[in-house]
Every structure is written in C-alpha cells, then in structure tokens.
Scaffold this motif. Structure first.
Motif, PDB file in Angstrom:
ATOM      1  N   ARG A   1      50.768 -32.145  37.221  1.00 10.02           N
ATOM      2  CA  ARG A   1      50.788 -31.196  36.312  1.00 10.02           C
ATOM      3  C   ARG A   1      51.886 -30.735  36.124  1.00 10.02           C
TER       4      ARG A   1
ATOM      5  N   ARG B   1      55.006 -27.906  33.829  1.00 10.06           N
ATOM      6  CA  ARG B   1      54.897 -26.763  33.100  1.00 10.06           C
ATOM      7  C   ARG B   1      56.191 -26.354  32.590  1.00 10.06           C
TER       8      ARG B   1
ATOM      9  N   GLN C   1      52.557 -27.157  28.784  1.00  7.10           N
ATOM     10  CA  GLN C   1      51.931 -27.557  30.047  1.00  7.10           C
ATOM     11  C   GLN C   1      51.197 -29.203  29.813  1.00  7.10           C
TER      12      GLN C   1
ATOM     13  N   ASN D   1      48.623 -32.157  31.817  1.00 10.04           N
ATOM     14  CA  ASN D   1      48.168 -32.840  32.972  1.00 10.04           C
ATOM     15  C   ASN D   1      48.021 -34.493  32.853  1.00 10.04           C
TER      16      ASN D   1
END
Length: 205
Positions: free
Chosen positions: A157, A159, A170, A172
């Motif tokens: 992840r 950010r 952000q 994933n």
C-alpha cells in the motif's frame, strides 16, 4: 559501483538502491542489471523494490525517462515497486507490464515530490503517457510531500501525504508472487563473519 549500489532484505522484500549518476558513463546499465539478476536469483523474496535518483517519467511533461531503460528488466524479474526522485513532482503510474497497463502483474513506478518546501515544479496541464500515469501532484515551488509504504503478505500500500498529513493519493499493489517462506536457521548460517581490520572489538558480516 562497489560501495555505491547495494541491496538488502527486510522481511520478505528485496531492496535495491542504485547509483545511477555513473551508469553508462562508468558502468553500463547492462552490467548493473546482470548483477541485479544474480542477486534476485540468490535471494528469493515475495516482493522486489528498486530505487534510484532519476525519474521514471517527467512529472511536468509526462515524458518517459529512466522507464525506457528498465521496463524490460523489471518485467522479466517481477519488480513490484520502482521508486525515484529528482524531478520533484509526484508521479504514480498504473501497474505496467509489457509497456501496457496490467491488472495483476508488473511494476508501479513512483516519484516522490519535493519535501523541503522548495525546489518543486509546476506541472503542465496536458502531459504524455496519460494512459500509464495514474496520478500527478505538486504544490508548485513550495512543495512538501512524503510517501508511506506499507507491506503485507497480500499487497503493498502506498500513500502520498501533504504537509498537513492529508492523504492525497493512494494505491494497492497486490502480490504477483507467492509468499516465500524463510528458513531462519539457513538464513543465519548463510552469513560469514570476519574480524574487522579497523577495530579488534568488531566484525564484518
């Protein structure tokens, strides 16, 4: 490149930090990539991160930069996250494989923005590679931003946070390789320890 480019393993991630100041002028990129390939072969991990100074894509114009030199190698060796700086404009690409956007394999390329409230740049309203670039961000000359990367067994992840700690962007990145179990005993036995020539009270691993 000895003493300038290096790798290390942290949990189930293999990290490369590359000195691209001297690439091609002193050390051909092909030589660096051959070394990296041997390291990857001998250090199986679930994830691979690569970092260097020069940007993958120009944050102002969107033009491809170091991406052209590395995309084939990253595809072949399943690099998950590529990090860079220099351009002082945040750029995050979609996951790219074979020069195309891919949902389940390939590399995400990220450039960090300026973090010192100086040296930032203003982005062009229109930019190249808009099909590959998922996000760009800058505050102009006075920019403060940082990237937080969190790794789990299922995903990475990322950010982007601004000067006030707000999450601006952000993503994933889901795992493209199975979990690599770590045999702690074998890992411990893989180290070789030598007496230090600098101090009798220390050793070199």
């Amino acid at each position: 490149q000895e003493g300038k480019s290096y790798y290390f393993k942290y949990n189930n991630v293999l990290f490369f930090a590359l000195n691209n100041e001297n690439m091609n002028s002193l050390t051909p990129i092909s030589v660096v990539q051959d070394w990296m390939a041997s390291v990857i072969e001998n250090n199986p991990t679930q994830y691979i991160f690569v970092s260097m100074h020069y940007q993958w894509f120009n944050g102002v114009t969107g033009n491809a930069s170091q991406y052209n030199n590395w995309k084939t190698f990253f595809d072949e060796h399943q690099v998950d996250l590529a990090l860079a700086g220099n351009n002082h404009v945040y750029v995050r690409t979609k996951r790219l494989f074979n020069d195309q956007v891919s949902p389940d394999k390939g590399t995400v390329y990220i450039q960090v923005p300026s973090s010192d409230n100086d040296r930032g740049q203003v982005m062009n309203d229109t930019f190249s590679n808009s099909d590959k670039i998922a996000s760009r961000w800058t505050e102009g000359l006075n920019t403060i931003g940082a990237i937080i990367v969190t790794v789990t067994e299922s995903s990475i992840r990322t950010r982007l946070i601004d000067r006030n700690g707000r999450v601006i962007d952000q993503a994933n990145i889901y795992n493209q390789k199975p979990i690599v179990p770590v045999d702690k005993a074998t890992f411990k036995e893989s180290f070789k320890v030598y007496p230090s020539i600098i101090s009798e009270d220390s050793v070199v691993v």
